[in-house]
Design a protein around this motif. Structure first.
Motif, short mmCIF file in Angstrom:
data_model
loop_
_atom_site.label_atom_id
_atom_site.label_comp_id
_atom_site.label_asym_id
_atom_site.label_seq_id
_atom_site.Cartn_x
_atom_site.Cartn_y
_atom_site.Cartn_z
N ALA A 33 -9.38 -0.77 -10.05
CA ALA A 33 -9.00 0.43 -9.30
C ALA A 33 -8.86 1.65 -10.19
O ALA A 33 -8.96 2.79 -9.71
CB ALA A 33 -7.71 0.19 -8.53
N ASP A 42 0.57 -1.91 -6.50
CA ASP A 42 -0.71 -2.63 -6.59
C ASP A 42 -0.69 -3.81 -7.55
O ASP A 42 -1.66 -4.57 -7.58
CB ASP A 42 -1.81 -1.66 -7.02
N GLY A 75 -2.52 -2.57 1.82
CA GLY A 75 -3.66 -2.03 1.08
C GLY A 75 -4.51 -1.09 1.91
O GLY A 75 -5.23 -0.24 1.35
N ASP A 78 -4.42 2.80 1.49
CA ASP A 78 -5.13 3.49 0.41
C ASP A 78 -6.18 4.41 1.04
O ASP A 78 -7.06 3.96 1.78
CB ASP A 78 -5.78 2.47 -0.51
N ASN A 84 -8.93 -4.72 -0.94
CA ASN A 84 -8.11 -5.03 -2.11
C ASN A 84 -8.26 -6.50 -2.44
O ASN A 84 -8.85 -7.29 -1.69
CB ASN A 84 -6.63 -4.66 -1.86
#
Length: 575
Positions: A33, A42, A75, A78, A84
């Protein structure tokens, strides 16, 4: 202080390995990421949730799936991408849900709730169409397909286990049929002896009795004939006892001479009603016993009582029946007789179960796969029989095992431990007494189905490991070979690099250039400034595969070499 039960080491190692794999996937996703990833949301939070969900999946697999699905829903907040690394964790725990829960209704409710949560998350966050597509395709596939695979594996495992259980049951039935055939053959032999030899002896005794009445005989002749007739009567009695050992009534199980409804409790009640001083107790729950074992236990108590009444008529008798996990122990102890009458319990015929005595009782117990110990005990006599709850597969070899003394009677009503030096009637084997005597079943008596099942399970484990390891090893091997090929075919020797003149077309320089350019230059080499309107290629300066080497950069303007320079292997440090 409450006792905390620790899980088995194998289970802990399995959970730790699964968590390690999922944590590695999470760490890779965090690294991929880049700078936009949060170390807390995360990385730290997913690792903590996985540390709870993986061991929880053994007791509450549905709750573990809900926890990991929450990470997937988180996730989707985002703004860059909905994907993810927690999708892999969600698929793994969904597979465990299918493998560990037999019913389908509750897992389907859990999966439906997870999908509903994902869709509600998309609606609340007002996400774009890509996020909706992800929630309607990727997440349902990660939930449903692994769950179906887990259910298939569970069903196949249960089917195989049930098949082997049926095979073991059939094998035990086959052993019982073989034992019935052997006992039937013995009954046929007994019938032949009774019909032939018994008839002849009866005729001889009858003619001897008739000769005693002859008026021509002297008194000595009559006395000799009386002795002859008594000897023949004794022979007929011995023959009857032999037939009783070999013969069982046709169409019944061995030892079916007692009524089907007669129990050990009935036997002891009759003994007490007859004035015999008997005290008895039962320890443990009464298990479900086969008729063979139940009647063997009945015969053991009956023969021990008969032996005690015959040789110590006024002595106290203590009977203890202990039911253990896989066997039943019958212990009968009688005290010493009053006066100077000695304790005598020979192995010869005694009045009791069919006239068979302790020898016949030992044979019956051995046929059932058990053990029998007899001998003096604290001035009296003790008979201990250990009967397995399941008839042994190969009873004929049971007697070949060395006997070890049975566990002594524990403190209880009328029982005491023997004094030091007291003879227990059994030789010392030199081995410590563990309290569970050898039942006489040999090591080779393991059912063939059990050994076959262990072999098949071992082969299945090896095939499963090979199915996962072999592709991984092959992929790693070909990847290493391909990487080595790329590295070795992208080497530009320093001497040739120096010979490359600027401003010359690529066709003239093709003989000095390697076959391929280096495809994996580091980030600092890619980000180095380059002349406008040029396209740059990188080449390795050496063939060493284990260390980083400097790179040569050639920048082309169309097909003409514009610039060439050297890029260091490591990123230059800022002054």
């Amino acid at each position: 202080m409450p006792y905390l039960r620790m899980p088995p080491a194998r289970r802990v190692c399995g959970d730790a390995a699964l968590w390690g794999v999922l944590a590695a996937a999470t760490g890779y996703g965090f690294r991929d990421a880049g700078a936009s990833a949060s170390p807390v949301w995360d990385l730290s939070l997913p690792l903590a949730v996985l540390a709870i969900a993986v061991p929880l999946s053994r007791r509450r697999p549905g709750t573990a799936v809900v926890l990991v699905n929450g990470l997937c829903a988180l996730g989707m907040a985002d703004p860059a991408t909905p994907a993810n690394a927690q999708v892999l964790s969600l698929a793994a725990l969904s597979c465990l849900l299918g493998a560990r829960v037999a019913a389908a209704r509750r897992p389907l409710l859990v999966l439906s709730g997870c999908l509903a949560l994902d869709l509600v998350t998309c609606a609340v966050l007002r996400t774009q169409a890509v996020w909706w597509f992800y929630a309607l395709t990727v997440l349902p596939a990660a939930l449903l397909l692994p769950w179906l695979a887990g259910r298939h594996r569970r069903g196949r495992r249960e089917l195989v286990r049930e098949g082997w259980r049926l095979a073991r049951s059939l094998e035990e039935r086959q052993h019982l049929v073989a034992e019935r055939a052997r006992l039937t053959e013995r009954a046929d032999i007994a019938a032949d002896m009774h019909d032939s030899l018994g008839h002849v002896l009866s005729l001889v005794a009858l003619r001897a009795g008739a000769l005693e009445l002859s008026p021509d005989l002297t008194d000595r002749d009559r006395a000799d004939l009386a002795d002859l007739r008594g000897t023949i009567a004794d022979a007929v009695e011995q023959l009857r006892e032999t037939v009783a050992v070999l013969h069982d009534p046709a169409g019944t199980e061995p030892g079916a001479g007692l009524p089907l409804t007669d129990t050990v409790e009935d036997l002891l009640a009759r003994a007490v009603a007859s004035g015999v001083p008997v005290r008895w107790e039962r320890r443990g729950a009464m298990p479900v016993l086969s008729p063979l074992v139940r009647r063997g236990m009945y015969r053991a108590v009956q023969e021990a009582l008969t032996n005690a009444v015959k040789h110590a008529p006024d002595g106290e008798i203590r009977v203890r029946i202990s039911h253990e996990a896989d066997r039943t122990r019958v212990n009968v102890v009688n005290t010493a007789p009053s006066g100077d009458r000695p304790v005598c319990a020979a192995e010869g015929p005694t009045i009791g179960a069919g006239g068979r005595g302790l020898t016949g009782l030992r044979e019956r117990v051995t046929v059932l796969g058990g053990s029998l110990w007899t001998g003096p005990y604290q001035g009296g006599f003790r008979v201990t029989a250990v009967l397995p709850h399941q008839v042994a597969a190969s009873p004929d070899t049971a007697a070949s095992r060395p006997e070890t003394p049975p566990a002594l009677l524990g403190p209880g009503p009328g029982a005491a431990y023997p004094a030091p030096g007291t003879d227990t009637g059994t030789p010392d084997t030199g081995t410590p007494d563990t309290g569970t005597p050898d039942t006489g079943t040999p090591d080779t008596g393991t059912p063939e189905s059990v050994a076959r099942l262990a072999s098949v399970r071992s082969a299945a484990r090896r095939r499963s490991v090979a199915a996962f390891v072999a592709p991984a090893v092959a992929a790693a091997f070909f990847a290493a070979v391909y990487l080595a090929w790329q590295l070795t075919t992208s080497v530009l020797p320093p001497s040739r690099f120096d010979e490359l003149p600027l401003g010359r077309p690529r066709a003239e320089l093709a003989a000095l250039l390697p076959d391929n350019a280096y495809p994996y230059p580091p980030d600092h080499a890619r980000s180095a400034p380059q002349p406008p309107g040029t396209r740059c290629e990188f080449y390795r300066s050496g063939r060493d595969l284990l260390t980083e080497v400097d790179l040569y950069r050639l920048c082309w303007s169309g097909d003409t070499l514009a610039t060439k320079d050297t890029v260091p292997a490591s990123r230059p440090t800022a002054p």
